[in-house]
Design a protein around this motif. Structure first.
Motif, PDB file in Angstrom:
ATOM      1  N   ARG A   6       8.385 -16.900  25.989  1.00  0.00           N
ATOM      2  CA  ARG A   6       7.798 -15.555  26.120  1.00  0.00           C
ATOM      3  C   ARG A   6       8.544 -14.558  25.237  1.00  0.00           C
ATOM      4  O   ARG A   6       7.943 -13.728  24.551  1.00  0.00           O
ATOM      5  CB  ARG A   6       7.875 -15.077  27.571  1.00  0.00           C
ATOM      6  N   HIS A  55      -0.516 -13.916  27.972  1.00  0.00           N
ATOM      7  CA  HIS A  55       0.409 -14.331  29.020  1.00  0.00           C
ATOM      8  C   HIS A  55       0.726 -15.820  28.869  1.00  0.00           C
ATOM      9  O   HIS A  55      -0.136 -16.609  28.458  1.00  0.00           O
ATOM     10  CB  HIS A  55      -0.171 -14.080  30.416  1.00  0.00           C
ATOM     11  N   VAL A  70      -4.542 -16.630  28.876  1.00  0.00           N
ATOM     12  CA  VAL A  70      -3.315 -17.194  29.428  1.00  0.00           C
ATOM     13  C   VAL A  70      -3.163 -18.653  29.012  1.00  0.00           C
ATOM     14  O   VAL A  70      -4.129 -19.423  29.031  1.00  0.00           O
ATOM     15  CB  VAL A  70      -3.278 -17.064  30.970  1.00  0.00           C
TER      16      VAL A  70
END
Length: 424
Positions: free
Chosen positions: A93, A77, A3
């Protein structure tokens, strides 16, 4: 599972190492350098135990550096919880092919004009408003609605840039500033609203897999827009379960979230912070709502109420991690209610040389206490509604006792703070 977190806060309220202790994979943080020293933290050196931590100085660096970090660490992520980042991170994203909310999902929570359009269509009352592209638009609106008028940035946060125009002189000054000396400029980044009287309430909570799992209302006992002029203590207090406003505020917030949710969208796991006026004639009027946890110390107050940190749980939900704190707070078939009341008392920064600051309170009901300055320091005026000098969180068995404790503590804070003129 790796992440990347875009971070625009001090690190003390965001202990990612503890929050993500069971996360299997690299944790990479890209943090804003200018968010540490104003809150009494040293600028980080090294990685602080994370896989990687680096700082950015300018917003235009963020997209390129995120792309590089995602590629370098094989990120699965991308997370950004600050209001200034939620839309940018959603767009990144999509661009990078990572899971989670897209820009179209987040935009109704960031564009206040679009937000009010969606809410009004669902029957949620909002203030009369317009996007004033020219001075003629402003004057026409003022002619219909009169004073006071409220001006804010369509994508603003923390009350930064918010202005209340109370008379014609204030309006004239605003027009010259916003549209140029000849009042002939054009823009589309402002929202102009009729003033809504009454006390501002806020509802904070958590959405998991598209459903509200936990929420609770509180009420500011002060005017948010007065952050630059109010030298005294300010109280923000949770509502009782039996308060007639509690159920109404929760219901209105649920309808607002449903109205802003995009069919088939990917905004499924997030905290939220809604601000709602309660008018003298007992109406509830939506001010705005954000798809992230409340700023200031609202997260810590909520944790005192329910044992749940909304930012932590929002991030864990986005990563698919278990939410044991939520499971303890929620009982199937029943509306979750706090076991005790809580609230905060705060003082804003104001310009001058600090001669004295409060002692750390010793009462057992003071859950947390923060100071964001030191004696001998010259501080600037508050730049927004979360630019605090000091904050304390208190708890009590009842709302009435909690308010009594907060106001007593606030009076003591006022007595102990001494700020003088800066020597020439």
């Amino acid at each position: 599972m790796s992440v990347v977190i875009v971070h625009r806060n001090p690190l003390e309220p965001f202990p990612y190492d503890r929050w993500l202790r069971d996360h299997e994979g690299p944790v990479v943080i890209l943090a804003a350098r200018d968010r540490f020293e104003p809150f009494g933290e040293r600028i980080p050196e090294g990685n602080l135990g994370y896989t990687h931590l680096e700082l950015f100085d300018h917003d235009d660096e963020v997209a390129g550096r995120v792309a590089r970090l995602v590629a370098e660490y094989g990120a699965t992520h991308l997370i950004g919880e600050h209001e200034a980042d939620v839309l940018r991170v959603a767009a990144l994203r999509e661009e990078l092919g990572l899971p989670g909310a897209r820009a179209a999902d987040v935009l109704p929570f960031r564009d206040k004009a679009l937000m009010k359009e969606h809410a009004a269509r669902a029957g949620v009352e909002v203030a009369p408003h317009t996007v004033p592209r020219t001075t003629a638009d402003v004057l026409d609106f003022a002619g219909v609605h009169g004073f006071p008028l409220v001006v804010k940035n369509r994508a603003g946060f923390n009350s930064i840039g918010l202005r209340i125009l109370r008379d014609g002189d204030a309006l004239t000054a605003f027009l010259a500033e916003a549209y140029g000396p000849g009042h002939d400029g054009q823009r589309d980044d402002l929202l102009l609203e009729a003033y809504v009287p009454g006390r501002m309430c806020h509802v904070d909570g958590l959405v998991v897999d598209g459903e509200v799992v936990l929420a609770w209302p509180s009420q500011y006992q002060y005017e948010l827009a007065s952050f630059g002029s109010d030298p005294g203590s300010r109280v923000d207090l949770a509502l009782d379960p039996g308060d007639p406003l509690t159920g109404r505020l929760l219901e209105l917030t649920g309808r607002t979230l449903a109205a802003l949710r995009r069919p088939g969208g990917r905004l499924r796991d997030h905290a939220f912070h809604a601000e709602i006026f309660h008018t003298p004639d007992d109406r509830l009027v939506l001010c705005e709502i954000a798809c992230r946890s409340g700023g200031g110390k609202i997260r810590e107050v909520f944790h005192t109420l329910f044992g749940v940190n909304l930012a932590e749980c929002s991030i864990r939900a986005q990563l698919g991690l278990p939410l044991p704190d939520v499971e303890r707070a929620v009982r199937p078939g029943r509306r979750p209610e706090p076991a005790r009341m809580a609230g905060q008392v705060l003082m804003m920064k104001r310009p001058g040389l600090i001669h004295a600051l409060p002692d750390v309170p010793q009462e057992p009901w003071v859950e947390h206490f923060w100071l964001y300055a030191r004696p001998g320091q010259v501080v600037p005026p508050a730049a927004g509604s979360a630019d605090f000098l000091t904050v304390a969180i208190a708890s009590a068995p009842t709302r009435a006792e909690c308010e009594r404790r907060l106001r007593s503590l606030g009076a003591r804070l006022e007595e102990q703070v001494r700020i003088g003129a800066v020597p020439s």
